[in-house]
Enzyme design. Sequence first.
Site, PDB file in Angstrom:
ATOM      1  CB  VAL A 239       7.651   0.034  -5.588  1.00 60.24           C
ATOM      2  CG1 VAL A 239       7.922  -0.899  -6.765  1.00 60.24           C
ATOM      3  CG2 VAL A 239       6.496   0.961  -5.889  1.00 60.24           C
ATOM      4  CB  VAL A 240       9.320  -4.843  -2.860  1.00 60.38           C
ATOM      5  CG1 VAL A 240      10.501  -5.751  -2.552  1.00 60.38           C
ATOM      6  CG2 VAL A 240       8.753  -4.252  -1.573  1.00 60.38           C
TER       7      VAL A 240
ATOM      8  CG  ASP B 183      -1.444  -4.904   7.943  1.00 59.12           C
ATOM      9  OD1 ASP B 183      -2.598  -5.346   7.701  1.00 59.12           O
ATOM     10  OD2 ASP B 183      -0.788  -4.247   7.112  1.00 59.12           O
TER      11      ASP B 183
ATOM     12  CE  LYS C 264       7.812  -1.087   2.575  1.00 60.11           C
ATOM     13  NZ  LYS C 264       7.134  -1.838   3.648  1.00 60.11           N
TER      14      LYS C 264
ATOM     15  CB  SER D 151      -0.948  -0.013   1.190  1.00 58.86           C
ATOM     16  OG  SER D 151      -0.552  -0.957   2.142  1.00 58.86           O
TER      17      SER D 151
HETATM   18  P1  ADP Z   1       3.830  -1.954   2.076  1.00 60.27           P
HETATM   19  O1  ADP Z   1       4.378  -1.512   3.400  1.00 60.27           O
HETATM   20  O2  ADP Z   1       3.833  -0.863   1.051  1.00 60.27           O
HETATM   21  O3  ADP Z   1       2.483  -2.638   2.187  1.00 60.27           O
HETATM   22  P2  ADP Z   1       5.278  -4.499   1.963  1.00 60.27           P
HETATM   23  O4  ADP Z   1       6.423  -4.431   2.917  1.00 60.27           O
HETATM   24  O5  ADP Z   1       4.039  -5.218   2.412  1.00 60.27           O
HETATM   25  O6  ADP Z   1       4.878  -3.025   1.462  1.00 60.27           O
HETATM   26  O7  ADP Z   1       5.805  -5.164   0.601  1.00 60.27           O
HETATM   27  C1  ADP Z   1       4.974  -5.217  -0.547  1.00 60.27           C
HETATM   28  C2  ADP Z   1       5.141  -6.522  -1.311  1.00 60.27           C
HETATM   29  O8  ADP Z   1       6.491  -6.613  -1.799  1.00 60.27           O
HETATM   30  C3  ADP Z   1       4.928  -7.797  -0.492  1.00 60.27           C
HETATM   31  O9  ADP Z   1       3.574  -8.185  -0.444  1.00 60.27           O
HETATM   32  C4  ADP Z   1       5.785  -8.808  -1.262  1.00 60.27           C
HETATM   33  O10 ADP Z   1       5.058  -9.318  -2.365  1.00 60.27           O
HETATM   34  C5  ADP Z   1       6.931  -7.951  -1.794  1.00 60.27           C
HETATM   35  N1  ADP Z   1       8.133  -8.077  -0.910  1.00 60.27           N
HETATM   36  C6  ADP Z   1       8.385  -7.395   0.229  1.00 60.27           C
HETATM   37  N2  ADP Z   1       9.567  -7.765   0.782  1.00 60.27           N
HETATM   38  C7  ADP Z   1      10.089  -8.715  -0.043  1.00 60.27           C
HETATM   39  C8  ADP Z   1      11.287  -9.539  -0.029  1.00 60.27           C
HETATM   40  N3  ADP Z   1      12.198  -9.452   0.956  1.00 60.27           N
HETATM   41  N4  ADP Z   1      11.474 -10.410  -1.037  1.00 60.27           N
HETATM   42  C9  ADP Z   1      10.551 -10.513  -2.039  1.00 60.27           C
HETATM   43  N5  ADP Z   1       9.412  -9.809  -2.098  1.00 60.27           N
HETATM   44  C10 ADP Z   1       9.174  -8.912  -1.126  1.00 60.27           C
END
Ligand code: ADP
Length: 292
Positions: A20-21, A132, A36, A17
């Site tokens: 972008v990762v 969450d 991220k 939300s």
């Molecule tokens: P936000 O805080 O914007 O919600 P998240 O930390 O939940 O972001 O990360 C968003 C998405 O990125 C995750 O649902 C996952 O699909 C991907 N992601 C996050 N961290 C990793 C990681 N270490 N390796 C691979 N994918 C990741």
Amino acid sequence: YGEANLYEIQEVVGKGSYGVVAAAVDTHTGEKVAIKKIDNVFEHVSEATRILREIKLLRLLRHPDIAEIKAYNAAFMSERILRIYLFFFELMETDLHHVIKTNDDLGIINFFLYELLRALKYIHSANVFHRDLKPKNILANADCKLKICDFGLARASFGDAPSAVFWTYTPAIDIWSIGCIFAEILMGKPLFPGKNVFPNVDPLALRLLERLTAFDPKDRPYAEENSNFNPKRLRDEIQEIVVSEGGQIPKKKRNTCHKKMSIAQIVSNLAEQVQMLVQKNRARITLSRGRI
Ligand code: ADP
């Protein structure tokens, strides 16, 4: 910049939300990491608080089932932080949302549940609540490794009886989420789509599910104290964070922290804190080719 780590961005692997990762490679060691990126961090108090909390908590939490932060960095424009980069040690292959959709091996699922509860045991014994937990915030690998990510909504709770007042700051909230995830795993789809049918499910699994999702939070089990480490130090460090933010401490003290601050002041205060944290790592990391 002699010792700078150079990262080459490869591809975007996920969107949350806020961030972008992307997958990236350390050009010296060949190691893969996840980066991220969060834009426009200091336009709203809620987002600034969220990112600061995530950085502070992730710096302290160290557990095989929790995404481990390697470093963080910021991009500045005219002295102001424009965006934040968080670097994670491990690039994970997928998330539990995808696994649930594509897999029905109950053995794997039992193991996932075990890992989730093990991670919660650690988090809760530090008085931190994730708040969450959902399949998209649980990263997974083909070898069944799990890592909980996204601590943006997490809270730490201290004081004599916080649970009585702030029921959302108790372990029960995360236990409920695990119950919903477990149900989603058993059903292969979300828990509340309108039906209550669990065909072919082991009665023991159903009993556990019943307990995890008990309506009254007091009836839900605890993830228990972890016997392998002494959580006191971690709790003390986390308490410092909580107190420095003016949260979850006696009302009198809290008022003196925030009472007369305008929103602009709070945001610039948060920005300053992030800037201080970032300064330590800033010069050592450079993104080479590629963009997120
Ligand atoms: P936000 O805080 O914007 O919600 P998240 O930390 O939940 O972001 O990360 C968003 C998405 O990125 C995750 O649902 C996952 O699909 C991907 N992601 C996050 N961290 C990793 C990681 N270490 N390796 C691979 N994918 C990741």
